[in-house]
Design a protein around this motif. Structure first.
Motif, short mmCIF file in Angstrom:
data_model
loop_
_atom_site.label_atom_id
_atom_site.label_comp_id
_atom_site.label_asym_id
_atom_site.label_seq_id
_atom_site.Cartn_x
_atom_site.Cartn_y
_atom_site.Cartn_z
N GLN A 1 0.84 -1.18 0.00
CA GLN A 1 0.00 0.00 0.00
C GLN A 1 0.88 1.24 0.00
OE1 GLN A 1 -2.09 0.56 3.66
NE2 GLN A 1 -3.30 2.27 2.89
N LEU A 2 0.54 2.21 -0.80
CA LEU A 2 1.18 3.52 -0.77
C LEU A 2 0.10 4.56 -0.54
CD1 LEU A 2 3.59 3.27 -3.83
CD2 LEU A 2 4.27 3.48 -1.43
N GLN A 3 0.41 5.51 0.33
CA GLN A 3 -0.52 6.59 0.58
C GLN A 3 0.25 7.91 0.54
OE1 GLN A 3 -2.92 7.11 4.38
NE2 GLN A 3 -4.18 5.72 3.16
N ARG A 4 -0.24 8.83 -0.26
CA ARG A 4 0.44 10.11 -0.46
C ARG A 4 0.06 11.09 0.66
NH1 ARG A 4 -0.01 12.19 -6.37
NH2 ARG A 4 -1.71 10.75 -6.11
N HIS A 5 1.09 11.73 1.21
CA HIS A 5 0.92 12.78 2.22
C HIS A 5 1.74 13.98 1.77
CE1 HIS A 5 -0.99 10.06 5.14
NE2 HIS A 5 -0.15 9.15 4.70
N ALA A 6 1.64 15.07 2.48
CA ALA A 6 2.42 16.26 2.14
C ALA A 6 3.90 15.95 2.33
CB ALA A 6 2.00 17.43 3.01
N GLY A 7 4.66 15.92 1.23
CA GLY A 7 6.10 15.74 1.30
C GLY A 7 6.62 14.33 1.42
N HIS A 8 5.74 13.37 1.66
CA HIS A 8 6.20 11.98 1.75
C HIS A 8 5.07 11.03 1.36
CE1 HIS A 8 4.10 12.02 5.67
NE2 HIS A 8 4.14 10.71 5.60
N ALA A 9 5.43 9.77 1.23
CA ALA A 9 4.44 8.72 1.01
C ALA A 9 4.62 7.68 2.10
CB ALA A 9 4.60 8.09 -0.37
N TYR A 10 3.51 7.10 2.52
CA TYR A 10 3.54 6.03 3.51
C TYR A 10 3.48 4.70 2.78
CZ TYR A 10 2.38 2.96 7.33
OH TYR A 10 2.41 1.93 8.23
N PHE A 11 4.30 3.76 3.22
CA PHE A 11 4.39 2.42 2.65
C PHE A 11 3.91 1.42 3.70
CE2 PHE A 11 6.93 -1.48 2.15
CZ PHE A 11 6.70 -1.80 0.83
N GLY A 12 2.98 0.57 3.34
CA GLY A 12 2.49 -0.42 4.30
C GLY A 12 1.85 -1.61 3.60
N MET A 13 1.26 -2.47 4.40
CA MET A 13 0.56 -3.68 3.93
C MET A 13 1.42 -4.49 2.95
SD MET A 13 -3.45 -3.95 2.86
CE MET A 13 -3.29 -3.70 1.11
N PHE A 14 2.71 -4.47 3.16
CA PHE A 14 3.66 -5.15 2.28
C PHE A 14 3.59 -6.64 2.55
CE2 PHE A 14 8.49 -5.52 1.31
CZ PHE A 14 8.24 -5.91 0.02
N SER A 15 3.21 -7.39 1.54
CA SER A 15 3.03 -8.83 1.72
C SER A 15 3.52 -9.58 0.50
CB SER A 15 1.54 -9.16 1.92
OG SER A 15 1.00 -8.44 3.01
N VAL A 16 4.27 -10.64 0.76
CA VAL A 16 4.75 -11.54 -0.29
C VAL A 16 4.32 -12.94 0.11
CG1 VAL A 16 6.82 -12.51 -1.41
CG2 VAL A 16 6.74 -10.06 -0.83
N ARG A 17 3.81 -13.68 -0.85
CA ARG A 17 3.40 -15.06 -0.57
C ARG A 17 4.53 -15.79 0.17
NH1 ARG A 17 0.83 -18.28 -5.35
NH2 ARG A 17 -0.68 -16.63 -5.03
N PRO A 18 4.23 -16.44 1.30
CA PRO A 18 5.29 -17.03 2.14
C PRO A 18 6.27 -17.93 1.40
CG PRO A 18 3.23 -17.04 3.34
CD PRO A 18 2.91 -16.58 1.94
N GLY A 19 5.80 -18.78 0.52
CA GLY A 19 6.69 -19.70 -0.19
C GLY A 19 7.63 -19.01 -1.17
N LEU A 20 7.36 -17.74 -1.47
CA LEU A 20 8.19 -16.99 -2.42
C LEU A 20 9.12 -16.00 -1.73
CD1 LEU A 20 5.49 -16.23 -5.14
CD2 LEU A 20 7.21 -18.05 -5.13
N GLN A 21 9.02 -15.90 -0.40
CA GLN A 21 9.87 -14.96 0.33
C GLN A 21 11.32 -15.42 0.30
OE1 GLN A 21 8.18 -14.36 4.24
NE2 GLN A 21 6.19 -13.85 3.37
N GLY A 22 12.22 -14.46 0.25
CA GLY A 22 13.64 -14.76 0.25
C GLY A 22 14.23 -14.95 -1.14
#
Length: 180
Positions: free
Chosen positions: A80-101
């Motif tokens: 997830q990216l959310q735009r704010h004044a001067g920056h963006a917030y990054f969250g809800m970062f998810s990768v399928r467990p078997g593909l991590q790494g």
């Protein structure tokens, strides 16, 4: 849609993606399935990581996007990216467990940084990470993020974000200066 990493396609999520996104986020962070990967919070939190309403709100946010990474139409990762004044917030970062790494997370993070810098014109990406997730914080530090020493309390009592297994949880803000 943006195509990167040969068959990997990035696109904004739609309302139709919400159930699959909730399942992806839950599988990456909670329960036994999350232990297949290395981003599990199962030792810190029980209960849900998110729900349909929260994901639908993120997908429909007027100043944000939930970025989906797919290969052959199969959902592999999101953020997830959310735009704010001067920056963006990054969250809800998810990768399928078997593909991590395997580098998929790095690719998704790089695309999020590119979008924030080039398409939104922001110079800083900001995120909040549970302080006790030293391995995850170190991963972000290797990608240029810095610890700010700014802490936010964990929302104890709000079971929509999980049921804490310990009493000392809090979030630390990490930031990265983006090249524009």
């Amino acid at each position: 849609m943006t195509e990167v990493d040969h068959q990997l396609v990035f696109r904004p999520a739609t309302a139709a993606d919400v159930p699959a996104l909730v399942a992806l986020v839950e599988s990456a962070y909670r329960g036994e399935s999350s232990r297949t990967g290395w981003t599990s919070e199962a030792d810190l939190l029980d209960g849900p990581r998110t729900d349909d309403a929260a994901v639908a709100e993120a997908v429909g946010h007027p100043d944000g996007v939930v970025l989906v990474a797919e290969r052959d139409g199969e959902l592999l990762a999101c953020c997830q990216l959310q735009r704010h004044a001067g920056h963006a917030y990054f969250g809800m970062f998810s990768v399928r467990p078997g593909l991590q790494g395997g580098g998929l997370g790095r690719t998704v993070l790089a695309e999020a940084e590119r979008l924030a810098a080039e398409e939104w014109g922001v110079s800083v990406l900001e995120m909040k990470v549970i302080e006790q997730r030293a391995d995850l914080i170190a991963w972000y530090e290797r990608r240029g993020y810095r610890r700010t020493g700014v802490y936010t309390p964990f929302p104890y009592g709000d079971e929509r974000v999980g049921i804490p297994r310990r009493a000392d949880l809090r979030f630390e803000t990490l930031t990265k200066e983006l090249a524009g």
